[in-house]
Design an enzyme around this catalytic site. Sequence first.
Site, PDB file in Angstrom:
ATOM      1  N   CYS A 113       1.269  -1.039   0.130  1.00  0.00           N
ATOM      2  CA  CYS A 113       0.073  -0.365  -0.092  1.00  0.00           C
ATOM      3  C   CYS A 113       0.442   1.428  -0.125  1.00  0.00           C
ATOM      4  O   CYS A 113       0.271   2.360  -0.035  1.00  0.00           O
ATOM      5  CB  CYS A 113      -0.637  -0.120   1.076  1.00  0.00           C
ATOM      6  SG  CYS A 113      -1.811  -1.916   0.960  1.00  0.00           S
ATOM      7  N   HIS A 238      -3.533   7.202   2.186  1.00  0.00           N
ATOM      8  CA  HIS A 238      -2.881   5.455   0.838  1.00  0.00           C
ATOM      9  C   HIS A 238      -4.963   5.628   1.355  1.00  0.00           C
ATOM     10  O   HIS A 238      -4.767   6.199   3.259  1.00  0.00           O
ATOM     11  CB  HIS A 238      -2.656   4.691   1.938  1.00  0.00           C
ATOM     12  CG  HIS A 238      -3.290   3.164   1.819  1.00  0.00           C
ATOM     13  ND1 HIS A 238      -3.538   3.045   0.204  1.00  0.00           N
ATOM     14  CD2 HIS A 238      -4.032   2.316   2.842  1.00  0.00           C
ATOM     15  CE1 HIS A 238      -3.888   1.684   0.287  1.00  0.00           C
ATOM     16  NE2 HIS A 238      -3.725   1.166   1.823  1.00  0.00           N
ATOM     17  N   ASN A 268     -10.382   0.261  -1.605  1.00  0.00           N
ATOM     18  CA  ASN A 268      -8.590   0.535  -1.180  1.00  0.00           C
ATOM     19  C   ASN A 268      -7.895  -0.357  -2.277  1.00  0.00           C
ATOM     20  O   ASN A 268      -8.543  -1.688  -2.933  1.00  0.00           O
ATOM     21  CB  ASN A 268      -8.616  -0.435   0.341  1.00  0.00           C
ATOM     22  CG  ASN A 268      -7.022  -0.424   0.609  1.00  0.00           C
ATOM     23  OD1 ASN A 268      -6.293  -0.480  -0.004  1.00  0.00           O
ATOM     24  ND2 ASN A 268      -6.831  -1.082   1.951  1.00  0.00           N
TER      25      ASN A 268
END
Length: 312
Positions: A113, A238, A268
């Site tokens: 990520c 993020h 996500n």
Amino acid sequence: MTGSRVLALGHYQPARVLTNDELAAMVDTSDEWIRSRVGIRTRRIAEPGETVADMATEAGGKALAHSGLAADEIDLVLVATCTADDRSPNTAARVAAALGLATPAVMDVNVVCSGFTHALASADHAIRAGAATNALVIGVEKFTSVTDWTDRTTCVLTGDGAGAAVVTASIEPEIGPVVWGSVPGMGHAVRIEGTPSRFSQEGQSVYRWATTQLPPIARRVCERAGIAPEDLAAVVLHQANLRIIEPVARKLGAVNAVVATDVTESGNTSAASIPLALSKLVERGEIPSGAPILLFGFGGNLSYAGQVIRCP
């Protein structure tokens, strides 16, 4: 010393939209449960034959077109991803071939990520060192390819997409110093393991780490860039979970900044989430050219990386 700057951005998302109500027909969940716990309404899902390289090429091609540079002027391609199917040719090489780049160095970066902010820092370092002049930096994931659709705690999170930046040499540095690191002893908290590979995480451990340990690190990123948090025009964290983004941004103290919340419509997307959200903000004209933006990635490996950039 020569610095670097972000010259142009681009992004791509698959056409297929998966809603919370559709997920509720697949697993024991509901729209209210998902929204209240992670803030996500929809996510994009790649078609079975749509590859990580395909999405990266779409986003990279848009960024290149917006930059005004010719294909043969790109001498470095960095692709941040943890979901590429192939080992060789790597995704960066496939993108370079698809876009008709001449002889660039091609590298994939897997820091999950926080991959894009690691790759952006690496491009900045290469340009500062004189090893490159123009770099194409892409974050891309087909995160749904590693999703366990029977696990209601993780399948509600993931989405697919790509975001890209063209980075070029600049007399005045517009990409600030990176602050990066990890907590190796807690790397088990986010995993993509097994055959076939499947995403799993210790959600509460990740939440506690992100909301308590990351705000002071994000402030350190601002300090290294010589920017007070209240002077930031935008904060692009993020896009893991709205319930993480909101407290981290609040504790940072960026009271005048636009805070990216693309997670609500994109889910996500791991390494793609920061460039995807950033490209959308810039495309909509929500950030003035030249304004300072904090980019801060975190997640898998319990790694983090952040820098302040100037809006292209």
